[in-house]
Write an enzyme that holds these catalytic residues in place. Structure first.
Site, PDB file in Angstrom:
ATOM      1  N   ASN A 185    -104.454 -20.094 -40.522  1.00 24.42           N
ATOM      2  CA  ASN A 185    -104.291 -20.980 -39.359  1.00 24.42           C
ATOM      3  C   ASN A 185    -104.030 -20.079 -38.165  1.00 24.42           C
ATOM      4  O   ASN A 185    -102.931 -19.561 -38.002  1.00 24.42           O
ATOM      5  CB  ASN A 185    -103.120 -21.941 -39.599  1.00 24.42           C
ATOM      6  CG  ASN A 185    -102.808 -22.779 -38.368  1.00 24.42           C
ATOM      7  OD1 ASN A 185    -103.568 -22.773 -37.394  1.00 24.42           O
ATOM      8  ND2 ASN A 185    -101.689 -23.501 -38.405  1.00 24.42           N
TER       9      ASN A 185
ATOM     10  N   LYS B 106    -103.799 -20.770 -35.148  1.00 21.21           N
ATOM     11  CA  LYS B 106    -103.030 -21.411 -34.067  1.00 21.21           C
ATOM     12  C   LYS B 106    -103.718 -21.117 -32.717  1.00 21.21           C
ATOM     13  O   LYS B 106    -104.938 -21.039 -32.666  1.00 21.21           O
ATOM     14  CB  LYS B 106    -101.567 -20.971 -34.124  1.00 21.21           C
ATOM     15  CG  LYS B 106    -100.977 -21.212 -35.529  1.00 21.21           C
ATOM     16  CD  LYS B 106     -99.496 -21.107 -35.612  1.00 21.21           C
ATOM     17  CE  LYS B 106     -99.053 -21.373 -37.056  1.00 21.21           C
ATOM     18  NZ  LYS B 106     -97.602 -21.344 -37.228  1.00 21.21           N
TER      19      LYS B 106
ATOM     20  N   HIS C  30     -99.841 -30.673 -38.869  1.00 23.68           N
ATOM     21  CA  HIS C  30     -99.017 -29.454 -38.850  1.00 23.68           C
ATOM     22  C   HIS C  30     -97.706 -29.751 -38.133  1.00 23.68           C
ATOM     23  O   HIS C  30     -97.670 -30.531 -37.172  1.00 23.68           O
ATOM     24  CB  HIS C  30     -99.784 -28.325 -38.138  1.00 23.68           C
ATOM     25  CG  HIS C  30     -99.119 -26.994 -38.318  1.00 23.68           C
ATOM     26  ND1 HIS C  30     -98.023 -26.616 -37.582  1.00 23.68           N
ATOM     27  CD2 HIS C  30     -99.376 -25.976 -39.182  1.00 23.68           C
ATOM     28  CE1 HIS C  30     -97.643 -25.412 -37.977  1.00 23.68           C
ATOM     29  NE2 HIS C  30     -98.452 -25.002 -38.949  1.00 23.68           N
TER      30      HIS C  30
ATOM     31  N   GLU D 140     -96.126 -28.166 -36.001  1.00 20.49           N
ATOM     32  CA  GLU D 140     -96.172 -27.908 -34.549  1.00 20.49           C
ATOM     33  C   GLU D 140     -96.814 -29.078 -33.813  1.00 20.49           C
ATOM     34  O   GLU D 140     -96.436 -29.387 -32.678  1.00 20.49           O
ATOM     35  CB  GLU D 140     -96.920 -26.587 -34.289  1.00 20.49           C
ATOM     36  CG  GLU D 140     -96.060 -25.391 -34.687  1.00 20.49           C
ATOM     37  CD  GLU D 140     -96.836 -24.174 -35.169  1.00 20.49           C
ATOM     38  OE1 GLU D 140     -98.047 -24.089 -34.922  1.00 20.49           O
ATOM     39  OE2 GLU D 140     -96.207 -23.308 -35.806  1.00 20.49           O
TER      40      GLU D 140
ATOM     41  N   GLU E 178     -94.989 -26.736 -45.895  1.00 14.58           N
ATOM     42  CA  GLU E 178     -94.541 -25.728 -44.930  1.00 14.58           C
ATOM     43  C   GLU E 178     -93.143 -26.071 -44.417  1.00 14.58           C
ATOM     44  O   GLU E 178     -93.000 -26.899 -43.509  1.00 14.58           O
ATOM     45  CB  GLU E 178     -95.499 -25.675 -43.738  1.00 14.58           C
ATOM     46  CG  GLU E 178     -96.909 -25.264 -44.091  1.00 14.58           C
ATOM     47  CD  GLU E 178     -97.628 -24.639 -42.898  1.00 14.58           C
ATOM     48  OE1 GLU E 178     -98.151 -23.543 -43.072  1.00 14.58           O
ATOM     49  OE2 GLU E 178     -97.630 -25.220 -41.803  1.00 14.58           O
TER      50      GLU E 178
ATOM     51  N   GLY F  27     -93.127 -18.797 -38.841  1.00  7.02           N
ATOM     52  CA  GLY F  27     -93.052 -17.843 -37.735  1.00  7.02           C
ATOM     53  C   GLY F  27     -91.684 -17.195 -37.569  1.00  7.02           C
ATOM     54  O   GLY F  27     -91.403 -16.551 -36.562  1.00  7.02           O
TER      55      GLY F  27
ATOM     56  N   SER G  73     -94.300 -17.863 -43.137  1.00  2.00           N
ATOM     57  CA  SER G  73     -94.047 -16.429 -43.256  1.00  2.00           C
ATOM     58  C   SER G  73     -94.596 -15.831 -44.553  1.00  2.00           C
ATOM     59  O   SER G  73     -94.015 -14.909 -45.112  1.00  2.00           O
ATOM     60  CB  SER G  73     -92.553 -16.123 -43.103  1.00  2.00           C
ATOM     61  OG  SER G  73     -92.100 -16.533 -41.819  1.00  2.00           O
TER      62      SER G  73
END
Ligand code: 13P
Length: 251
Positions: free
Chosen positions: A10, A12, A95, A97, A167, A173, A213
């Site tokens: 991904n 991003k 996701h 985010e 996730e 991150g 991560s």
């Protein structure tokens, strides 16, 4: 039965079309001969450039989001048909985010999954808890709810082909990976809820990735867990060498 692993990058909001061409060109020979499904999810603006290079290779193309409507007055949005026309096969849905910054809910996630499946795209459906939710001890309940709502109206036949990505938000991150046991435990809960919804055979077939991560150093341990069928990789997917090491985690 054994499930084929699936490793998806991904990217991003990273890489211009030119940079995307460079990265996929590097990746093609490097990941050759791996026994996992490999996917790269570029930004919309790089899909066309990446698609032209990936055509006929073992790497599949994915998008990071889509809208649930067929077309219309949705400024800034992109439809399933638009993605399909570019050769996109997978689409990340929900996701964290997107949930955190763009107001996505379990309901919009459900609508998007239904549309993706209707159109023949493979959804990579994301779920996972925040640090606060983990500390409150509600992780299991939360992901069960996320999955049940996400799969509302999805048939057993369709569900088999969906990819789920667990996730934990606190691991994205941050460099803080869930331990292999923590990750496997939640993936097993997810497989359990799929079993309740669709029966043991669908639960056995559906693929569940871990994301947060994941890197060249921890991929092997995570991916050898019984309920983890691959990874959804953020930061480490931006460098050909790191991503390849994850794809070839068996060494
Ligand atoms: P990182 O691998 O950068 O933690 O990101 C994970 C992720 O969000 C993939 O979708």
């Amino acid at each position: 039965m054994s499930r084929k692993k699936i490793v998806a990058g991904n990217w991003k909001m990273n890489k211009t079309p030119e940079e995307a061409e460079k990265l996929v060109s590097e990746l093609i020979p490097m990941v050759q001969g791996s026994d996992v499904d490999v996917v790269v999810c570029t930004p919309y603006t790089s899909l066309w450039a990446a698609a032209n290079i990936l055509k006929g290779t073992d790497i599949a193309l994915g998008a990071q989001n889509m809208h649930f409507a067929d077309s219309g007055a949705y400024t800034g949005e992109v439809s399933a048909d638009m993605l399909l026309a570019l050769g996109v096969k997978y689409v990340i849905i929900g996701h964290s985010e997107r949930r955190q910054y763009f107001g996505e809910t379990d309901d919009t996630v459900n609508k998007k999954i239904l549309k993706a499946l209707e159109k023949g795209l493979i959804p990579i459906v994301c779920c996972g808890e925040s640090l606060e939710q983990r500390e409150l001890g509600v992780t299991g309940e939360l992901v069960r709810q996320q999955i049940k709502i996400a799969f509302r109206g999805v048939t057993a036949e369709q569900a088999k082909g969906v990819v789920i990505a667990y996730e934990p938000i606190w691991a994205i991150g941050t460099g803080k990976t869930a331990t292999a046991q923590q990750a496997n435990e939640v993936c097993a809960i997810i497989r359990g809820v799929i079993g309740e919804l669709y029966g043991a055979s669908v639960a056995e077939q559906i693929r569940i990735q871990y994301g947060g991560s994941m890197n060249a150093g921890n991929a092997a341990e995570l991916m050898s867990q019984p309920d983890i069928d691959g990874g959804l990789i953020g930061g480490a997917s931006l460098k050909a060498e790191d991503f390849t090491k994850i794809v070839k985690y068996r060494g």
